[in-house]
Design a protein around this motif. Sequence first.
Motif, PDB file in Angstrom:
ATOM      1  N   ILE A 296      71.993  12.834  77.018  1.00 28.20           N
ATOM      2  CA  ILE A 296      72.302  12.410  75.652  1.00 28.20           C
ATOM      3  C   ILE A 296      73.787  12.674  75.373  1.00 28.20           C
ATOM      4  O   ILE A 296      74.151  13.243  74.349  1.00 28.20           O
ATOM      5  CB  ILE A 296      71.388  13.102  74.620  1.00 28.20           C
ATOM      6  CG1 ILE A 296      71.380  14.627  74.797  1.00 28.20           C
ATOM      7  CG2 ILE A 296      69.979  12.554  74.697  1.00 28.20           C
ATOM      8  CD1 ILE A 296      70.654  15.357  73.675  1.00 28.20           C
ATOM      9  N   GLU A 297      74.637  12.234  76.286  1.00 28.23           N
ATOM     10  CA  GLU A 297      76.073  12.483  76.157  1.00 28.23           C
ATOM     11  C   GLU A 297      76.659  11.821  74.914  1.00 28.23           C
ATOM     12  O   GLU A 297      77.545  12.386  74.262  1.00 28.23           O
ATOM     13  CB  GLU A 297      76.802  11.991  77.410  1.00 28.23           C
ATOM     14  CG  GLU A 297      76.471  12.788  78.671  1.00 28.23           C
ATOM     15  CD  GLU A 297      76.786  14.269  78.514  1.00 28.23           C
ATOM     16  OE1 GLU A 297      77.867  14.588  77.977  1.00 28.23           O
ATOM     17  OE2 GLU A 297      75.945  15.100  78.904  1.00 28.23           O
ATOM     18  N   ASP A 298      76.193  10.626  74.559  1.00 29.67           N
ATOM     19  CA  ASP A 298      76.718   9.953  73.372  1.00 29.67           C
ATOM     20  C   ASP A 298      76.362  10.713  72.103  1.00 29.67           C
ATOM     21  O   ASP A 298      77.150  10.765  71.156  1.00 29.67           O
ATOM     22  CB  ASP A 298      76.198   8.515  73.295  1.00 29.67           C
ATOM     23  CG  ASP A 298      76.882   7.611  74.292  1.00 29.67           C
ATOM     24  OD1 ASP A 298      78.019   7.192  74.031  1.00 29.67           O
ATOM     25  OD2 ASP A 298      76.290   7.338  75.351  1.00 29.67           O
ATOM     26  N   THR A 299      75.187  11.302  72.082  1.00 28.21           N
ATOM     27  CA  THR A 299      74.775  12.109  70.939  1.00 28.21           C
ATOM     28  C   THR A 299      75.714  13.301  70.766  1.00 28.21           C
ATOM     29  O   THR A 299      76.178  13.597  69.654  1.00 28.21           O
ATOM     30  CB  THR A 299      73.324  12.597  71.142  1.00 28.21           C
ATOM     31  OG1 THR A 299      72.444  11.487  71.006  1.00 28.21           O
ATOM     32  CG2 THR A 299      72.950  13.659  70.138  1.00 28.21           C
ATOM     33  N   LYS A 300      76.008  13.992  71.846  1.00 34.78           N
ATOM     34  CA  LYS A 300      76.897  15.156  71.779  1.00 34.78           C
ATOM     35  C   LYS A 300      78.302  14.755  71.349  1.00 34.78           C
ATOM     36  O   LYS A 300      78.968  15.488  70.608  1.00 34.78           O
ATOM     37  CB  LYS A 300      76.929  15.866  73.139  1.00 34.78           C
ATOM     38  CG  LYS A 300      75.614  16.537  73.504  1.00 34.78           C
ATOM     39  CD  LYS A 300      75.752  17.472  74.691  1.00 34.78           C
ATOM     40  CE  LYS A 300      76.029  16.736  75.967  1.00 34.78           C
ATOM     41  NZ  LYS A 300      76.063  17.655  77.145  1.00 34.78           N
ATOM     42  N   GLU A 301      78.748  13.584  71.795  1.00 35.03           N
ATOM     43  CA  GLU A 301      80.091  13.137  71.447  1.00 35.03           C
ATOM     44  C   GLU A 301      80.189  12.789  69.959  1.00 35.03           C
ATOM     45  O   GLU A 301      81.201  13.090  69.316  1.00 35.03           O
ATOM     46  CB  GLU A 301      80.475  11.930  72.310  1.00 35.03           C
ATOM     47  CG  GLU A 301      81.909  11.477  72.168  1.00 35.03           C
ATOM     48  CD  GLU A 301      82.933  12.477  72.677  1.00 35.03           C
ATOM     49  OE1 GLU A 301      84.144  12.167  72.605  1.00 35.03           O
ATOM     50  OE2 GLU A 301      82.571  13.584  73.130  1.00 35.03           O
TER      51      GLU A 301
END
Length: 350
Positions: A296-301
């Motif tokens: 969920i890299e986009d969520t963290k970004e």
Amino acid sequence: MSVKVQSVAKALPAHTRHIDEVMPFLDLWLYGQEERFARKVKKIFENAGVDRRYSIMSPEEIFNNASFEEKNNLYIREMTVLGKYCLEDALKKANLQPADIDFIITVSCTGIMIPSLDAYLINELQLRQDIVRLPVTEMGCAAGISGMIYAWQFLKANPGKRAAVVAVESPTATFQQHDYSMANIVSAAIFGDGAACAILSSHDTDSGPAITGAEMYHFYGATHLMGFDLTNSGLKMVLDVEVPDRIAEHFPDIVHPFLARHGLEIADIQHLIFHPGGKKIIQTVEALFNDLGKNIEDTKEVLRLYGNMSSATVLYVLERFLDRQIPEGDKGLMLSFGPGFSAQRILLQW
């Protein structure tokens, strides 16, 4: 006939600060508090995973003892502006005019407006006089997906129509200056202000990922986990430390049966569009998804760049995917959690 997400656009308020610029204001707010407690609070802000946040108020205004009436009047004024900006931008992205929208769904939980935001937008943009309105309140962080689910249901029953879902939030307007509880501190550390709009369509000729399924999941005995108490000083955050554990407990029932009803497994999902509730919730969900071979890299970004903007935030994550070239046939899972306690899910296919 399918319902597609045509476009997503965001709007941000004028005031913005990096976390380093916020710390001096914390020193002023915490003046007179026990030193060990003050260090703990500053650590919470430093480790929240939020580098920058935006607000309808300057830091001086946020840490000022403004009344509920003053903050809510500011919320009404600024949310109307941000709602207009993101709706205009979403229309532009979809090559549409205001008169092309048949349904408007507005969602928010951080202020009170009567008439609701949609009425103001009808006047500001000269939307159609026969447009169908649905204001959605009191669903918290889940409401961005909730609004999309309602739009999907409207459009499934009405081919050849379009709906705008407009999410506007100002969590900073709910900050309680004299409340040093963990709920108020953690919410101040993770939340920011913002707005976003998604346009959905049941026109055969319109493009975008199709919504192939959507469901809500409600936890029993969990109304105490998240929400607001309405007090004389405004909306006071309720945020139980139990939230991440309860999500982890229900996670298999939230994800796997929903996918199975559509003949899918998590391995069939290429893109995870998860609402960034906060660092602890992200870590909990990330661990669960990592075990399933997903990230969920986009969520963290989005959390790092903007903070948690309640209902609008998941649309910021969705916009990142819509702005990419996603291969045809790829599938995405949208997921958010909110008061009630509930989970909202949407299945997308490009």
